[in-house]
Design an enzyme around this catalytic site. Sequence first.
Site, PDB file in Angstrom:
ATOM      1  N   GLU A  41      -0.556  -3.222  12.252  1.00 52.12           N
ATOM      2  CA  GLU A  41      -0.558  -4.663  12.053  1.00 52.12           C
ATOM      3  C   GLU A  41      -0.531  -5.462  13.357  1.00 52.12           C
ATOM      4  O   GLU A  41      -0.587  -6.691  13.331  1.00 52.12           O
ATOM      5  CB  GLU A  41       0.609  -5.057  11.147  1.00 52.12           C
ATOM      6  CG  GLU A  41       0.451  -4.489   9.749  1.00 52.12           C
ATOM      7  CD  GLU A  41       1.669  -4.718   8.869  1.00 52.12           C
ATOM      8  OE1 GLU A  41       2.634  -5.362   9.338  1.00 52.12           O
ATOM      9  OE2 GLU A  41       1.658  -4.252   7.716  1.00 52.12           O
ATOM     10  N   TRP A  44       0.823  -1.212   0.000  1.00 47.74           N
ATOM     11  CA  TRP A  44       0.000   0.000   0.000  1.00 47.74           C
ATOM     12  C   TRP A  44       0.853   1.256   0.000  1.00 47.74           C
ATOM     13  O   TRP A  44       0.384   2.335  -0.366  1.00 47.74           O
ATOM     14  CB  TRP A  44      -0.947   0.003   1.199  1.00 47.74           C
ATOM     15  CG  TRP A  44      -0.297   0.281   2.538  1.00 47.74           C
ATOM     16  CD1 TRP A  44       0.766  -0.387   3.076  1.00 47.74           C
ATOM     17  CD2 TRP A  44      -0.665   1.279   3.489  1.00 47.74           C
ATOM     18  NE1 TRP A  44       1.078   0.129   4.316  1.00 47.74           N
ATOM     19  CE2 TRP A  44       0.215   1.151   4.595  1.00 47.74           C
ATOM     20  CE3 TRP A  44      -1.661   2.262   3.542  1.00 47.74           C
ATOM     21  CZ2 TRP A  44       0.139   1.971   5.717  1.00 47.74           C
ATOM     22  CZ3 TRP A  44      -1.737   3.061   4.669  1.00 47.74           C
ATOM     23  CH2 TRP A  44      -0.854   2.926   5.732  1.00 47.74           C
ATOM     24  N   ASP A  45       2.115   1.128   0.420  1.00 47.01           N
ATOM     25  CA  ASP A  45       3.023   2.277   0.462  1.00 47.01           C
ATOM     26  C   ASP A  45       3.075   2.996  -0.886  1.00 47.01           C
ATOM     27  O   ASP A  45       3.182   4.218  -0.945  1.00 47.01           O
ATOM     28  CB  ASP A  45       4.440   1.822   0.833  1.00 47.01           C
ATOM     29  CG  ASP A  45       4.483   0.983   2.090  1.00 47.01           C
ATOM     30  OD1 ASP A  45       5.232   1.337   3.008  1.00 47.01           O
ATOM     31  OD2 ASP A  45       3.800  -0.041   2.157  1.00 47.01           O
TER      32      ASP A  45
END
Length: 276
Positions: free
Chosen positions: A158, A29-30
């Site tokens: 996370e 997603w970075d």
Amino acid sequence: HASNHRSNWNGMAPLGLSSSRYYMGHSFWDTETMSFLPLLLSAPAVAESLLRFRCRGLDAARKAAALFGYRGGQFPWEAAPLSGAEATPTFAATGWAEQHVVPDVALAFWQYQMAAGDRDFLRDATWPVLRAVAEWIESRGIETERGFEILNIMGPDESQNGLNNNAYVNLGCRLAMKAAVQCAGWMGYPAPASWTRIAKSMFLPRSADGTLTVAECSRQNAFQDVSYLFPFGPDLDRATLERTWKAYRAAAPRGQAEVACAVAERAALAASMAAA
């Protein structure tokens, strides 16, 4: 910039070329949430190449969604550099739980579309991706008396899994749904009424005083997580945003809140420049 070129077909791993041994070239997603916007402003052809990589992985995303029992496309947490398919190691829960990457990808496509205004890209890339993501969101959540809810998911943190109604996830999905509705209009198609209904009714977790929290039944302030979405929204009413920011600032370690706010402000400014 050293890690990318407009001829690149392989996406971009976190930390670029320096991460080859640990991340093995996988895209996370970075790319769309943190790296994409500067490239869109400074090297739009490179930004487009990163989106083309996601387009090549759309068939794999559709297969992944079907495997999980959803419709549309579920983009992977770790995308393999050649196929764009899921490549997360099986020991990592992120591969099946950290699904916020799906709206993250959609929002980058929409950001590019608003900046570039490319009708061919709209037809061939942006619309197919946003439609697939909207279909996934609709099938991923449930409609209740409280609104549209997304259960059993992992947000950007996370260390917390199995969350119900993660603020980052739900806000990102609301933004993606609104983008899909607008994109359908640009294509000359009527968007399904359910897309607008879902965007309007998306449930957001709040504390008793109205502060946005990380997830339902959580007391953790959500400002740091949702600040990642500021370039795309943040699609929050001013009162909620101010209340959440003030509570976060009061509780955060010295300097941390200011850094988070400064980063969010600069990202939002860059987004407004790209859309201008």
